[in-house]
Design a protein around this motif. Structure first.
Motif, PDB file in Angstrom:
ATOM      1  N   CYS A 122       0.839  -1.212   0.000  1.00 44.89           N
ATOM      2  CA  CYS A 122       0.000   0.000   0.000  1.00 44.89           C
ATOM      3  C   CYS A 122       0.865   1.250   0.000  1.00 44.89           C
ATOM      4  N   LYS A 123       1.925   1.246   0.779  1.00 46.30           N
ATOM      5  CA  LYS A 123       2.826   2.400   0.817  1.00 46.30           C
ATOM      6  C   LYS A 123       3.543   2.587  -0.518  1.00 46.30           C
ATOM      7  N   GLU A 124       3.978   1.491  -1.131  1.00 44.81           N
ATOM      8  CA  GLU A 124       4.645   1.582  -2.434  1.00 44.81           C
ATOM      9  C   GLU A 124       3.715   2.161  -3.494  1.00 44.81           C
ATOM     10  N   LYS A 125       2.435   1.821  -3.396  1.00 51.16           N
ATOM     11  CA  LYS A 125       1.473   2.233  -4.418  1.00 51.16           C
ATOM     12  C   LYS A 125       0.660   3.465  -4.004  1.00 51.16           C
ATOM     13  N   ASN A 126       1.026   4.079  -2.889  1.00 51.35           N
ATOM     14  CA  ASN A 126       0.322   5.290  -2.410  1.00 51.35           C
ATOM     15  C   ASN A 126      -1.179   5.053  -2.251  1.00 51.35           C
ATOM     16  N   ILE A 127      -1.516   3.905  -1.651  1.00 50.71           N
ATOM     17  CA  ILE A 127      -2.917   3.547  -1.430  1.00 50.71           C
ATOM     18  C   ILE A 127      -3.271   3.841   0.022  1.00 50.71           C
TER      19      ILE A 127
END
Length: 212
Positions: free
Chosen positions: A21-26
């Motif tokens: 989620c952090k990698e994908k800005n979710i």
């Protein structure tokens, strides 16, 4: 609707989802499940996760469990934002990713998670560590990491020169090898150590390593 992750902040598999989620800005909401109280075995939980394990997600009514499956879903759904190509789109690159992902599942997780179970989780539960089992698992994992060393001597990451989910999948249990007394396994091979230092210093992991 904000993505909901039903899990435990310190759970390895919950953090595996959170780092993606952090990698994908979710943006996500962590719905905390108290494992000590057995909330993951309650009917209200098992109706969505029949195995009674954390985590599962609720994405606007879409329920999904198993952390690696969740990670793949999020990487594909949000392909256009955050870190690109966590699952490569080109056929050969995707095949190399799947090869690397399978490597983590077959050649890293059983041994790292086994060590962590014996040296960390058993102790937390008041159980006795099987030191002979730990030694066996550590020897096996070291042998597997010798193969990792060969792979990583030729490329930056496990699937090529770009980070993918296959690399990120290693983070939760790999990060617990040091508390389990076997952090040296990821430090003794120079290219493995270089790779491990790289992925453990990604902002996404630094954001969730101490809690999703």
């Amino acid at each position: 609707m904000t993505l909901k992750i039903f899990g435990s902040s310190l759970s390895t598999c919950t953090r595996r989802v959170a780092v993606v989620c952090k990698e994908k800005n979710i943006p996500y909401e962590l719905v905390s499940i108290d494992l000590a109280k057995g909330e993951h075995k309650a009917p209200s939980f098992t109706q969505n996760q029949p195995f009674g394990q954390v985590p599962y997600i609720d994405d606007d009514g879409f329920i999904l469990y198993e952390s690696r499956a969740i990670a793949r879903y999020l990487a594909k759904k949000y392909a256009g934002q955050g870190t690109q190509e966590l699952i490569p789109s080109e056929a050969k690159a995707e095949a190399l990713f799947e090869q690397a992902a399978s490597t983590e599942t077959s050649n890293f997780d059983p041994f790292a998670s086994g060590i962590v179970f014996e040296k960390v989780f058993k102790i937390r539960r008041g159980l006795q560590t099987n030191e002979a089992r730990v030694a066996e698992l550590a020897t096996s994992l070291n042998s597997k990491l010798e193969a990792y060393e060969v792979i990583l001597s030729k490329q930056k990451y496990l699937a090529g020169d770009n980070v993918t989910l296959a690399d990120l999948f290693h983070l939760p249990y790999g990060s617990m090898l040091r508390p389990a007394g076997h952090g040296e396994l990821l430090e003794k091979h120079p290219n493995v150590a270089r790779w491990w230092n790289d992925i453990t210093n990604r902002p996404s992991w630094l954001a969730v390593k101490d809690g999703a």
